[in-house]
Design an enzyme around this catalytic site. Structure first.
Site, mmCIF file in Angstrom:
data_model
loop_
_atom_site.group_PDB
_atom_site.id
_atom_site.type_symbol
_atom_site.label_atom_id
_atom_site.label_comp_id
_atom_site.label_asym_id
_atom_site.label_seq_id
_atom_site.Cartn_x
_atom_site.Cartn_y
_atom_site.Cartn_z
ATOM 1 N N GLU A 122 118.117 101.023 13.554
ATOM 2 C CA GLU A 122 117.382 99.770 13.749
ATOM 3 C C GLU A 122 116.281 99.604 12.707
ATOM 4 O O GLU A 122 115.879 98.491 12.399
ATOM 5 C CB GLU A 122 116.765 99.733 15.152
ATOM 6 C CG GLU A 122 117.500 98.766 16.057
ATOM 7 C CD GLU A 122 116.897 98.630 17.444
ATOM 8 O OE1 GLU A 122 117.693 98.425 18.358
ATOM 9 O OE2 GLU A 122 115.670 98.716 17.636
ATOM 10 N N HIS A 144 136.511 120.009 15.508
ATOM 11 C CA HIS A 144 137.909 119.870 15.911
ATOM 12 C C HIS A 144 138.291 118.411 16.106
ATOM 13 O O HIS A 144 139.315 118.106 16.696
ATOM 14 C CB HIS A 144 138.159 120.700 17.177
ATOM 15 C CG HIS A 144 137.915 122.159 16.949
ATOM 16 N ND1 HIS A 144 138.923 123.068 16.719
ATOM 17 C CD2 HIS A 144 136.755 122.862 16.848
ATOM 18 C CE1 HIS A 144 138.397 124.269 16.509
ATOM 19 N NE2 HIS A 144 137.077 124.160 16.584
ATOM 20 N N LYS A 165 122.584 88.498 21.365
ATOM 21 C CA LYS A 165 121.952 87.951 22.576
ATOM 22 C C LYS A 165 122.130 86.442 22.603
ATOM 23 O O LYS A 165 122.490 85.862 23.627
ATOM 24 C CB LYS A 165 120.453 88.284 22.590
ATOM 25 C CG LYS A 165 120.141 89.747 22.767
ATOM 26 C CD LYS A 165 118.632 89.930 22.901
ATOM 27 C CE LYS A 165 118.223 91.375 22.808
ATOM 28 N NZ LYS A 165 116.794 91.560 22.628
HETATM 29 O O1 PA5 Z 1 113.391 99.690 19.442
HETATM 30 C C1 PA5 Z 1 113.416 98.570 19.898
HETATM 31 O O2 PA5 Z 1 112.505 97.730 19.698
HETATM 32 C C2 PA5 Z 1 114.542 98.131 20.813
HETATM 33 O O3 PA5 Z 1 115.572 99.065 20.834
HETATM 34 C C3 PA5 Z 1 114.037 97.926 22.217
HETATM 35 O O4 PA5 Z 1 113.464 99.105 22.676
HETATM 36 C C4 PA5 Z 1 115.172 97.501 23.163
HETATM 37 O O5 PA5 Z 1 115.806 96.358 22.680
HETATM 38 C C5 PA5 Z 1 114.627 97.254 24.551
HETATM 39 O O6 PA5 Z 1 113.637 96.288 24.512
HETATM 40 P P1 PA5 Z 1 112.598 96.095 25.699
HETATM 41 O O7 PA5 Z 1 111.774 97.307 25.795
HETATM 42 O O8 PA5 Z 1 111.798 94.891 25.295
HETATM 43 O O9 PA5 Z 1 113.397 95.851 26.945
#
Ligand code: PA5
Length: 436
Positions: A289, A310, A424
Site C-alpha cells: 500500500e 515444495h 469501493k
Molecule cells: O493502511 C491503511 O490505511 C488501510 O489498510 C486501512 O487500515 C484499512 O483500509 C482499514 O481502514 P479503517 O481503519 O479506516 O477501517
C-alpha cells in the site's frame, strides 16, 4: 543481553561503494521525515511513537485487556487492513502456534478471533458457530469508522452481544478503537458509551500496530506490550543515525531500490518459522500500500520455507529472474527436538541422529540461500537472536521506517493509498449506495 535485529548483506551482489551513492539522498529523507514528524498534519506520528506513547492510554489498554481476560473466553477483533494485520501478526508470532486450539487452562487468556476482514457469509456464520455459548468481548477497530467490511461485522456481532447479554452488559463488552472525533463508529461509541481508544490523526492504518489498534488485542493475548514497545524504542534510537553506512534500516531501503532498478521488481519475504505467517501478511500490506502507485513499486509477496520450497521453490530457482528475497532468520528457536536413532533405518535418516530439528531447518535455509543466489535471486538476510516481544517491536519499527524511506527513494508518497478507493466506488455503485 544484547538483543537485536541485524541485516546481513553478504548474500547480495551489491557493492558498498555503489550503495553509498545513495547516502546523501538518504540523509535528506531522514531530515525531512524527522522535521515533518512534528507537524500533526503529516502522517508521521509513528516515527516518534515508541518514545512518546501516551502512558495514560497505555494503562487504559492494560486495564481493558485484564477485564477482557477476566470475563471473556473469546475476544473478537473486528477490523481490516492496517486495523487488523498488525495485531494478528504480533499475536501469532509470540503465542503458541496452536494458541486458539489450546484449552483455556493451557492458554490462560481468551481465544482471539478475527472478523470483518472479508465479506464471506461462510466465514461470518462459521465464527458465530464457533462462538456458540462462550463469553465474548468485541474490539472493533476502524480509523475511518466507515469501512464496509468491519461495519457489517460490527452490526452483526453487536446485535449478537445485545441479545446475549442485554444492552447494559453488552456495552461493557464492546471496545472501540477509532478516530478521536470523526466517523460513524465514533458516533455509535459515544451514543452507547463504549470504552473507546483513539487512533491518532497523524498515524495511518498500516503504521498503527503500536497504538491501541494493535496493543489492545495483543495485550489481551497475554503478550507483554511494554517489552514490545521497548524493542521499538530501541530501534527508534538505533535508526536515528542518518549515516547510511551505519544504518541497517536505511541500507535495506536502499538495496531494495537498487535491486528494483536492476528489474528485480518482486520481493519475497521469507521465513522458516510458521509463526511469522501473519508478520509476512502485515509486511505485504505495509509495503504494497505504501509503494505500489504511479505505475511504480516492488510487488511484495511472501513465502514460508521449507513448506513453499515444495510449491514455489521451482519458480524461485528457475522462473523469470525478476525476484529477490529477504529472509528472516531466527537464531535460537524457543524449543527444539533431537532426532533419534532407528535400528532399521529404513527411512535412511540415521545420519541425522542427535541433531536438533532446528539445525536441519538452518541447513535448509543456508542451502536454499546459496541455491537461490546461484539462480540469480539476490538474498538479504535479517537475523534476530530470538522470537520475543523485544525483537518483534524492533522488527516492526525497522520495517515501518524502511518502508517510508524506500517509498521516498522510489518517488512516491508512502502514506496514502488512493488506489484502494476504486473497488469501493464500483462496489457501492453496484450495490446502489446513495450518492454513488
Ligand atoms: O493502511 C491503511 O490505511 C488501510 O489498510 C486501512 O487500515 C484499512 O483500509 C482499514 O481502514 P479503517 O481503519 O479506516 O477501517
Amino acid at each position: 543481553m544484547i538483543q537485536n535485529v541485524k541485516l546481513n548483506l553478504k548474500y547480495t551482489n551489491i557493492k558498498e561503494k555503489d550503495m553509498m551513492k545513495y547516502a546523501e539522498r538518504v540523509t535528506q529523507i531522514h531530515k525531512e521525515l524527522h522535521e515533518k514528524s512534528k507537524n500533526p498534519k503529516e502522517f508521521l506520528g509513528w516515527l516518534d511513537l515508541p518514545k512518546e506513547i501516551d502512558k495514560k492510554e497505555l494503562d487504559k489498554i492494560k486495564k481493558s485487556a485484564k477485564k477482557i481476560q477476566s470475563d471473556s473466553e473469546i475476544l473478537l477483533v473486528i477490523g481490516i487492513g492496517g486495523s487488523y494485520l498488525g495485531a494478528r501478526a504480533v499475536i501469532e508470532a509470540l503465542t503458541h502456534t496452536f494458541y486458539n486450539y489450546l484449552s483455556h487452562e493451557q492458554r490462560k487468556t481468551p481465544q482471539i478471533l478475527y472478523v470483518g476482514n472479508n465479506l464471506s457469509p461462510n466465514y461470518m456464520n462459521d465464527i458465530i458457530d464457533l462462538i456458540g455459548n462462550k463469553d465474548i468481548s468485541i474490539n472493533v477497530i476502524s480509523k475511518s469508522g466507515t469501512t464496509t467490511e468491519p461495519a457489517i461485522a460490527f452490526r452483526v456481532f453487536r446485535e449478537l452481544l445485545e441479545n446475549k447479554y442485554g444492552l447494559k452488559e453488552a456495552q461493557k463488552r464492546i471496545y472501540v478503537t477509532t478516530d478521536a472525533k470523526k466517523g460513524a463508529l465514533k458516533q455509535i461509541a459515544k451514543q452507547e458509551k463504549y470504552t473507546t481508544f483513539v487512533i491518532p490523526d497523524n498515524i495511518g492504518g498500516r503504521y498503527s500496530v503500536l497504538t491501541a489498534v494493535g496493543l489492545l488485542p495483543i495485550a489481551t493475548a497475554g503478550i507483554n506490550i511494554d517489552k514490545l514497545l521497548e524493542g521499538a524504542k530501541f530501534a527508534q534510537e538505533k535508526y536515528l543515525d542518518r549515516n547510511l553506512k551505519y544504518n541497517d534500516c536505511y541500507k535495506y531501503a536502499v538495496i531494495r531500490n537498487m535491486l528494483y532498478k536492476e528489474a528485480k521488481n518482486i520481493e519475497i519475504l521469507v521465513s522458516y518459522e510458521p509463526k511469522l505467517h501473519y508478520m509476512i501478511e502485515w509486511w505485504k500490506q505495509l509495503f504494497g500500500e505504501s509503494e505500489g502507485k504511479g505505475g511504480k513499486g516492488i510487488y511484495p509477496t511472501g513465502a514460508e520455507f521449507t513448506t513453499d520450497l515444495h510449491s514455489l521453490g521451482q519458480y524461485i530457482q528457475e522462473g523469470r529472474r525478476n525476484l529477490f528475497e529477504t529472509v528472516i532468520n531466527i537464531k535460537e528457536p524457543a524449543s527444539d527436538m533431537k532426532i533419534k536413532a532407528d535400528e532399521d533405518n529404513l527411512d535412511e535418516l540415521n545420519y541425522l541422529v542427535n541433531k536438533g530439528l532446528d539445525e536441519v531447518n538452518k541447513k535448509a535455509m543456508e542451502g536454499t540461500i546459496d541455491a537461490h543466489m546461484e539462480g540469480e535471486v539476490p538474498n538479504l538476510v535479517i537475523t534476530m537472536d530470538k522470537l520475543n516481544e523485544y525483537n518483534i517491536g524492533h522488527l516492526i519499527y525497522f520495517f515501518e521506517l524502511a518502508c517510508a524511506v524506500s517509498g521516498k527513494l522510489l518517488g512516491v508518497n508512502p502514506f496514502d493509498q488512493p488506489g484502494v478507493e476504486k473497488y469501493k466506488t464500483n462496489m457501492f455503485k453496484l450495490l446502489g449506495k446513495p450518492g454513488y
